[in-house]
Design an enzyme around this catalytic site. Structure first.
Site, mmCIF file in Angstrom:
data_model
loop_
_atom_site.group_PDB
_atom_site.id
_atom_site.type_symbol
_atom_site.label_atom_id
_atom_site.label_comp_id
_atom_site.label_asym_id
_atom_site.label_seq_id
_atom_site.Cartn_x
_atom_site.Cartn_y
_atom_site.Cartn_z
ATOM 1 C CB SER A 349 -0.967 -0.047 1.189
ATOM 2 O OG SER A 349 -2.020 0.878 1.023
ATOM 3 C CG ASP A 469 -6.321 -3.450 -3.586
ATOM 4 O OD1 ASP A 469 -7.137 -2.695 -3.026
ATOM 5 O OD2 ASP A 469 -5.100 -3.429 -3.356
ATOM 6 C CG HIS A 499 -5.170 -2.984 0.206
ATOM 7 N ND1 HIS A 499 -4.532 -2.452 -0.893
ATOM 8 C CD2 HIS A 499 -4.663 -2.323 1.279
ATOM 9 C CE1 HIS A 499 -3.700 -1.512 -0.504
ATOM 10 N NE2 HIS A 499 -3.742 -1.423 0.809
#
EC number: 3.4.14.11
Length: 760
Positions: A349, A469, A499
């Protein structure tokens, strides 16, 4: 379980024998295959003074234990080898399988018995995953088969866990960055947490650039969240212009301070278990949060090249090009005399995003990045096609909200007292610059777009990304991966999850593949490892990973949507509007079942549809007003078993990342029965219908041709499946919630779904 073994390096007989000898296996090319297999098995039981006892607990045939077999005159056969190999890997006869041959086929077992190849089979077996999720050799080393001598030992081109994690060095340094992001007249200092094994050899470094690691301010974050209920603004017609601006660091001076030895220490930091795995294998771990975080100085600039520079300065220090101090008092400097200067960045991320940004600087010393679920353009994270568009699951968030979350200097009361007034000034400037009112691309976002500098990347690149995601959407990796220079080594793992990390999944040897790559790049090991450029998780079955050549094909198939005129009403009744605003998940459920305001088209497929790339909706649209927001989602619709998007723990703490160090669970995506699966989605302000830079007027009740690109994906639909196309206006998870009374009309007879088709 099913094997998808990408990490094993095919090895010559001579090399296999040499590596086995280095591990202490007493094998001899002159011995029979049976004798060598017995010697190998007995070595596995190094904890036992008498290996007859554990050997008798294995079976060689359904009616004979292994000890009896090796004491007999019977010859070694495929049946015996396979049965023993399965048990050595932790599979239990009568529990995990009854018929070995059928079970081996189900596993896609990578070793095919040939008596003349027994040495190579044993070598391959050691490098093969056990049921627990560890390779057999890693499992043996974790039990103490090799001593922790703080030196490198390799097997099949990979480093083994022989570094003592009970005697780690934990220290803190403060790197001087060529920045003054808070404009206080002082160069920013960057706190660096270092964890490294005690070793006489220069160590490579895994660096996690994580703005979260010094703490997060959730209270400030929540106060800063924006209300999504607002009217869609009618924008003036204009053309947006931006310019590429090189980031210019400030000048720094050579440091003449004495070398300090008394460094700040720490006892714990929230570590990333993939880093832990490599820590036990001779790779230093460092965690850096960058400017504007607790222990560092400066302002949280959130995504621009000033923030990137604060991480780059650490790589410069590891290579002797920047100064680090023992403390904020700056009385002594400290050098990275333990480091070999080669760095790989890790993390998911925001962490992976910083890796991408760093790679685009071309900084010397950055040999490789492992970037998972990473952003390549911050505009595409918080905006889409001229719209404010929240990341999935986080309505109301924007980049200045993220600044509040990660500006952890305010968690230190003294720093808050001294610096908060200036911080608020800079934060307000950031809030104005991001232009939440229009949703348009501008210079602020262009300065946070790493795609324009992708040509400068020279390190090896590994990306992982979930095709489910909707936080960091698949376009982020699609665009950066396809923008990478052809001269570099690049790799992409596309999985069917959301994610999430994937290094501890049962079905893919990601950890071991990274080990082989990092030994090549950071330790200079000539291991001849070759990893496919792209590996995709098949959505149609469990635990099946396939090589792919490209992400995005030029071959297309046009699907007609029908003949009707469909009306999409934007307005909801007050109670329904409030209910969806309070719970966007309720809105999504209603939308997917055809109960929200929408135009819905179901397409029954008459043949397989292997999607690879960016689906485009080409639509004939008109709006009843001079504004319009268009949303679309594509579903695999109908009740059937599909892969879940969250990995489920199969066993607890079965993976040992060293020798009884940093244990973690083995996970996997499992099948579940559900009614639909989102394949792709997309959003557009109709004033930006031609491109991002052009803002156009919307003529009332006049037909417009609109091309809406959806999120790229690779997804296989089969003959008889239903492809559901949903067209609507407000999305209560992602877009602004405009409840004004306008409607869109879609002419299906002049509209198509354009699908990129994967080749066979």
């Amino acid at each position: 379980m099913r094997y998808n073994q990408f990490s094993y390096i095919p090895t010559s007989l001579e090399r296999a024998a040499e590596e086995l000898k280095e591990l202490g296996f007493d094998l001899d090319l002159q011995k029979t295959a049976k004798a060598n297999l017995e010697s190998f098995l007995r070595k596995l039981f190094f904890h036992y003074p008498d290996s007859d006892y554990p050997l008798s607990h294995l079976i060689a045939k359904n009616d004979m234990d292994a000890l009896s077999f090796f004491q007999s005159e019977q010859e070694l056969s495929k049946e015996v080898f396979d049965l023993l190999a399965l048990q050595v890997l932790g599979f239990i006869p009568g529990v995990d399988f009854t018929e070995a041959d059928a079970f081996l086929d189900k596993l896609a077992f990578p070793i095919h018995f040939d008596e003349t190849e027994i040495i190579k089979h044993i070598h391959h077996l050691l490098a093969t995953r056990c049921k627990s999720g560890m390779t057999l050799i890693d499992d043996l080393v974790s039990q103490g088969m090799l001593t922790m001598d703080n030196d490198y030992h390799f097997f099949n081109g990979k480093s083994l866990a022989t570094f003592d994690t009970s005697q780690l060095i934990r220290e803190v340094v403060y790197v001087e960055a060529p920045l003054d992001t808070d404009q206080d007249g002082q160069l920013d200092l960057i706190k660096v947490n270092i964890i490294r094994p005690q070793s006489q050899k220069p160590l490579p470094t895994l660096m996690t650039p994580s703005p979260y690691h010094q703490g997060i301010n959730e209270v400030a974050n929540d106060k800063k969240l924006y209300r999504m209920e607002k009217e869609l603004v009618v924008k003036k017609r204009r053309q947006i212009t931006v310019e590429d601006r090189d980031f210019i660091p400030l000048e720094t001076q050579p440091c003449k301070l004495p070398i300090g030895q008394n460094l700040e220490s720490f006892s714990y930091i929230n570590s990333y278990s993939l880093n832990d795995y490599f820590l036990a294998r001779g790779f230093a771990n460092i965690y850096v949060s960058g400017v504007g975080t607790a222990g560092s100085t400066g302002f949280m600039t959130s995504g621009d090249y000033a923030q990137i520079e604060s991480f780059k300065a650490v790589i410069d220090w590891l290579n002797g090009r920047a100064t680090a101090y023992t403390s904020h008092s700056k009385t002594h400097q400290v050098r990275a005399d333990w480091a070999n200067g080669l760095v790989c960045t890790t993390g998911k991320s925001y962490l992976g995003t910083m890796s991408t940004g760093l790679a685009t600087t071309g900084v010397d010393g950055l040999a490789m990045i492992i970037a998972e679920s990473a952003i390549s353009s911050w505009y595409n994270y918080y905006r889409e096609n001229g719209l404010v568009c929240s990341p999935g699951g986080y309505p109301g968030e924007d980049l200045d909200v993220l600044t509040e979350l990660t500006y952890s200097r305010n968690l230190l009361a003294g720093d808050y007292l001294r610096h908060n007034d200036r911080y608020q000034e800079l934060l307000n400037q950031q809030s104005q610059a991001l232009d939440r009112q229009s949703g348009d691309y501008n210079q602020f976002w262009h300065d946070r777009n790493y795609l324009k500098n992708a040509h400068q990347i020279k390190c090896d690149v590994v990306y992982t990304h979930g095709l489910q995601d909707w936080n960091v959407k698949p376009r982020q990796v699609y665009e950066i991966f396809n923008a990478l220079p052809s001269t570099i080594n690049k790799h992409l793992f596309l999985h069917q999850g959301e994610h999430v990390y994937m290094h501890n999944w049962q079905s893919i040897d990601f950890r071991e593949s990274m080990n082989a790559l990092l030994c090549q790049k950071l330790l200079g090991l000539a291991n001849d490892f070759s990893l496919p450029e792209m590996i995709w998780q098949d959505n149609t079955c469990l635990q099946n990973w396939q090589e792919r050549k490209v992400f995005g094909t030029s071959t297309i198939k046009e699907l007609d949507l029908g003949q009707e005129l469909l009306l999409i009403d934007n307005h909801y009744g007050e109670d329904e509007f409030k209910a969806y605003g309070k719970d966007f998940r309720a809105f999504k459920a209603a939308l997917f079942e055809g109960k929200a305001n929408q135009a819905l088209v179901d397409i029954l497929l008459e043949e397989d549809l292997p999607i690879n790339g960016e689906i485009v909706l080409q639509l004939k649209v008109k709006s009843s007003e001079n504004k319009g927001l268009l949303s679309a989602q594509i579903l695999d619709y109908g009740k059937k078993k599909r892969l879940g998007d969250l990995p489920i723990a199969l066993t607890q703490s079965s993976i040992d990342n060293g020798q009884n160090f940093s244990r973690e669970s083995l996970k996997e995506l499992l099948f579940r029965e559900d009614s639909y699966r989102v394949i792709s989605k997309g959003f557009m302000n109709l004033q930006n219908r031609n491109n991002l830079s052009s803002i156009e007027t919307i003529p009332n009740n006049k037909w417009m041709t609109v091309r809406l690109p959806l999120q790229p994906t690779i997804y296989h639909l089969e003959k008889g499946d239903t492809l559901r196309v949903i067209l609507y206006t407000t999305d209560f998870e992602h877009t602004v919630r405009d409840n004004s009374n306008y409607a869109l009309t879609i002419d299906l007879s002049q509209s198509q779904l354009i699908v990129p088709i994967a080749s066979n």
